[in-house]
Design a protein around this motif. Structure first.
Motif, PDB file in Angstrom:
ATOM      1  N   GLY A   6      25.833  24.207  12.332  1.00  0.00           N
ATOM      2  CA  GLY A   6      24.709  24.103  12.993  1.00  0.00           C
ATOM      3  C   GLY A   6      23.267  23.630  12.454  1.00  0.00           C
ATOM      4  O   GLY A   6      22.333  23.476  13.146  1.00  0.00           O
ATOM      5  N   GLU A   7      23.262  23.352  11.256  1.00  0.00           N
ATOM      6  CA  GLU A   7      21.985  23.111  10.403  1.00  0.00           C
ATOM      7  C   GLU A   7      21.386  21.717  11.047  1.00  0.00           C
ATOM      8  O   GLU A   7      20.228  21.652  11.110  1.00  0.00           O
ATOM      9  N   LEU A   8      22.229  20.720  11.256  1.00  0.00           N
ATOM     10  CA  LEU A   8      21.882  19.462  11.599  1.00  0.00           C
ATOM     11  C   LEU A   8      21.142  19.544  13.083  1.00  0.00           C
ATOM     12  O   LEU A   8      20.202  18.847  13.088  1.00  0.00           O
ATOM     13  N   LEU A   9      21.778  20.214  13.951  1.00  0.00           N
ATOM     14  CA  LEU A   9      21.146  20.386  15.264  1.00  0.00           C
ATOM     15  C   LEU A   9      19.722  21.008  15.110  1.00  0.00           C
ATOM     16  O   LEU A   9      18.690  20.442  15.922  1.00  0.00           O
ATOM     17  N   GLU A  10      19.475  21.877  14.174  1.00  0.00           N
ATOM     18  CA  GLU A  10      18.181  22.868  14.045  1.00  0.00           C
ATOM     19  C   GLU A  10      17.207  21.811  13.334  1.00  0.00           C
ATOM     20  O   GLU A  10      16.102  21.675  14.037  1.00  0.00           O
ATOM     21  N   LEU A  11      17.845  20.969  12.406  1.00  0.00           N
ATOM     22  CA  LEU A  11      16.937  20.186  11.713  1.00  0.00           C
ATOM     23  C   LEU A  11      16.478  18.965  12.648  1.00  0.00           C
ATOM     24  O   LEU A  11      15.244  18.663  12.830  1.00  0.00           O
ATOM     25  N   MET A  12      17.345  18.391  13.571  1.00  0.00           N
ATOM     26  CA  MET A  12      16.714  17.531  14.564  1.00  0.00           C
ATOM     27  C   MET A  12      15.606  18.117  15.492  1.00  0.00           C
ATOM     28  O   MET A  12      14.685  17.654  15.783  1.00  0.00           O
ATOM     29  N   LYS A  13      16.027  19.100  15.963  1.00  0.00           N
ATOM     30  CA  LYS A  13      15.137  19.837  16.888  1.00  0.00           C
ATOM     31  C   LYS A  13      13.821  20.481  16.252  1.00  0.00           C
ATOM     32  O   LYS A  13      12.841  19.930  16.709  1.00  0.00           O
ATOM     33  N   SER A  14      13.768  20.683  15.084  1.00  0.00           N
ATOM     34  CA  SER A  14      12.805  21.031  14.218  1.00  0.00           C
ATOM     35  C   SER A  14      11.811  19.663  14.043  1.00  0.00           C
ATOM     36  O   SER A  14      10.686  19.686  13.996  1.00  0.00           O
ATOM     37  N   LYS A  15      12.500  18.266  13.950  1.00  0.00           N
ATOM     38  CA  LYS A  15      11.694  17.505  13.746  1.00  0.00           C
ATOM     39  C   LYS A  15      11.362  16.836  14.800  1.00  0.00           C
ATOM     40  O   LYS A  15      10.874  15.447  14.890  1.00  0.00           O
ATOM     41  N   GLY A  16      11.782  17.272  16.092  1.00  0.00           N
ATOM     42  CA  GLY A  16      11.355  16.854  17.429  1.00  0.00           C
ATOM     43  C   GLY A  16      12.121  15.482  17.623  1.00  0.00           C
ATOM     44  O   GLY A  16      11.785  14.874  18.699  1.00  0.00           O
ATOM     45  N   ILE A  17      13.333  15.382  17.214  1.00  0.00           N
ATOM     46  CA  ILE A  17      14.286  14.204  17.618  1.00  0.00           C
ATOM     47  C   ILE A  17      14.963  14.815  18.991  1.00  0.00           C
ATOM     48  O   ILE A  17      15.419  16.099  18.895  1.00  0.00           O
ATOM     49  N   PRO A  18      15.027  14.043  19.969  1.00  0.00           N
ATOM     50  CA  PRO A  18      15.952  14.649  21.080  1.00  0.00           C
ATOM     51  C   PRO A  18      17.449  14.530  20.916  1.00  0.00           C
ATOM     52  O   PRO A  18      17.884  13.731  20.316  1.00  0.00           O
ATOM     53  N   VAL A  19      17.969  15.716  21.371  1.00  0.00           N
ATOM     54  CA  VAL A  19      19.365  15.894  21.353  1.00  0.00           C
ATOM     55  C   VAL A  19      20.003  16.033  22.664  1.00  0.00           C
ATOM     56  O   VAL A  19      19.364  16.683  23.540  1.00  0.00           O
ATOM     57  N   ARG A  20      21.451  15.993  22.796  1.00  0.00           N
ATOM     58  CA  ARG A  20      21.849  16.377  23.898  1.00  0.00           C
ATOM     59  C   ARG A  20      21.871  17.551  24.295  1.00  0.00           C
ATOM     60  O   ARG A  20      22.149  18.562  23.295  1.00  0.00           O
ATOM     61  N   ASP A  21      21.939  18.084  25.396  1.00  0.00           N
ATOM     62  CA  ASP A  21      22.119  19.545  25.814  1.00  0.00           C
ATOM     63  C   ASP A  21      23.593  20.036  25.572  1.00  0.00           C
ATOM     64  O   ASP A  21      24.484  19.593  26.446  1.00  0.00           O
ATOM     65  N   LEU A  22      23.647  20.822  24.485  1.00  0.00           N
ATOM     66  CA  LEU A  22      25.079  21.168  24.200  1.00  0.00           C
ATOM     67  C   LEU A  22      25.698  22.322  24.617  1.00  0.00           C
ATOM     68  O   LEU A  22      26.717  22.873  24.540  1.00  0.00           O
ATOM     69  N   THR A  23      24.644  23.094  25.344  1.00  0.00           N
ATOM     70  CA  THR A  23      24.971  24.469  25.971  1.00  0.00           C
ATOM     71  C   THR A  23      25.758  24.325  27.070  1.00  0.00           C
ATOM     72  O   THR A  23      26.333  25.224  27.662  1.00  0.00           O
ATOM     73  N   SER A  24      25.443  23.278  28.057  1.00  0.00           N
ATOM     74  CA  SER A  24      26.110  23.167  29.136  1.00  0.00           C
ATOM     75  C   SER A  24      27.554  22.733  29.083  1.00  0.00           C
ATOM     76  O   SER A  24      27.985  22.309  28.002  1.00  0.00           O
TER      77      SER A  24
END
Lengths: 77, 118
Positions: free
Chosen positions: B100-118
């Motif tokens: 899960g670190e990669l997702l956190e890294l992308m978010k922390s750097k402001g990179i848009p990610v797909r909504d993976l919760t839905s």
């Protein structure tokens, strides 16, 4: 010429004498390995730095004769 | 621009790639047609996360193929960069994705990610 698992292990242990090294031959062809290396010298270092320490131990073989070595590194728990 | 980039034209090209996109993957083949399993794994991870990225095919450019190894002090391809920071190769990217670190890294750097919760 591929490398033998024992040679990979020996090179890593020469550079990191405390390391626990486990090598798996993934495809049985002497060319695709997975290595797990646990060493106190990794403590406090990033994953990139940990892998670079192992690559340095392999003295330029990584990316050359060793094109397929999957690497997992960590400090002892 | 570093001194290195001034003396090594490949490094200047790499600098230009890193400045042009937030997420850059130096790989064998293209995101549509990876030519190596390790590059393909990182493509799958980035696509799964829905991260916009630029794939640079090192098979098309011998100077970058060697140049990126020197630039990163990293002997293998693929190589993932986020906002000019070297993240790692296939093993590190996969390990960070699984934890899960990669997702956190992308978010922390402001990179848009797909909504993976839905």
């Amino acid at each position: 010429m591929p490398m033998a698992a024992a040679d990979i292990e020996q090179m890593i242990k020469e550079a990191l004498p405390d390391a626990t090294v486990e090598i798996k031959d993934l495809a049985g062809d002497g060319d695709h390995y997975a290595a797990t290396v646990v060493s106190e010298s990794f403590r406090g270092k990033s994953r990139v730095q940990q892998h670079q320490i192992v690559y340095a131990a392999l003295k330029g073989k990584m990316g050359g004769v060793l094109h397929a070595l999957a690497l997992t590194t960590s400090a002892p728990h | 621009m570093t001194t290195e980039a001034q003396t090594n034209p490949a490094h200047a090209k790499i600098d230009a790639e890193l400045n042009s996109s937030d997420v850059v993957l130096f790989m064998k083949g293209t995101p549509q047609f990876p030519m190596c399993g390790f590059s393909g794994q990182v493509v799958q991870i980035l696509d799964y996360l829905g991260v916009p990225y630029k794939g640079v095919n090192v098979l098309d450019a011998d100077d970058i193929r060697q140049g990126i190894k020197d630039y990163s002090n990293w002997p293998t391809i693929p190589q993932l960069y986020v906002k000019r920071e070297f993240i790692g190769g296939c093993d590190i990217t996969r390990e960070m994705f699984q934890s899960g670190e990669l997702l956190e890294l992308m978010k922390s750097k402001g990179i848009p990610v797909r909504d993976l919760t839905s």
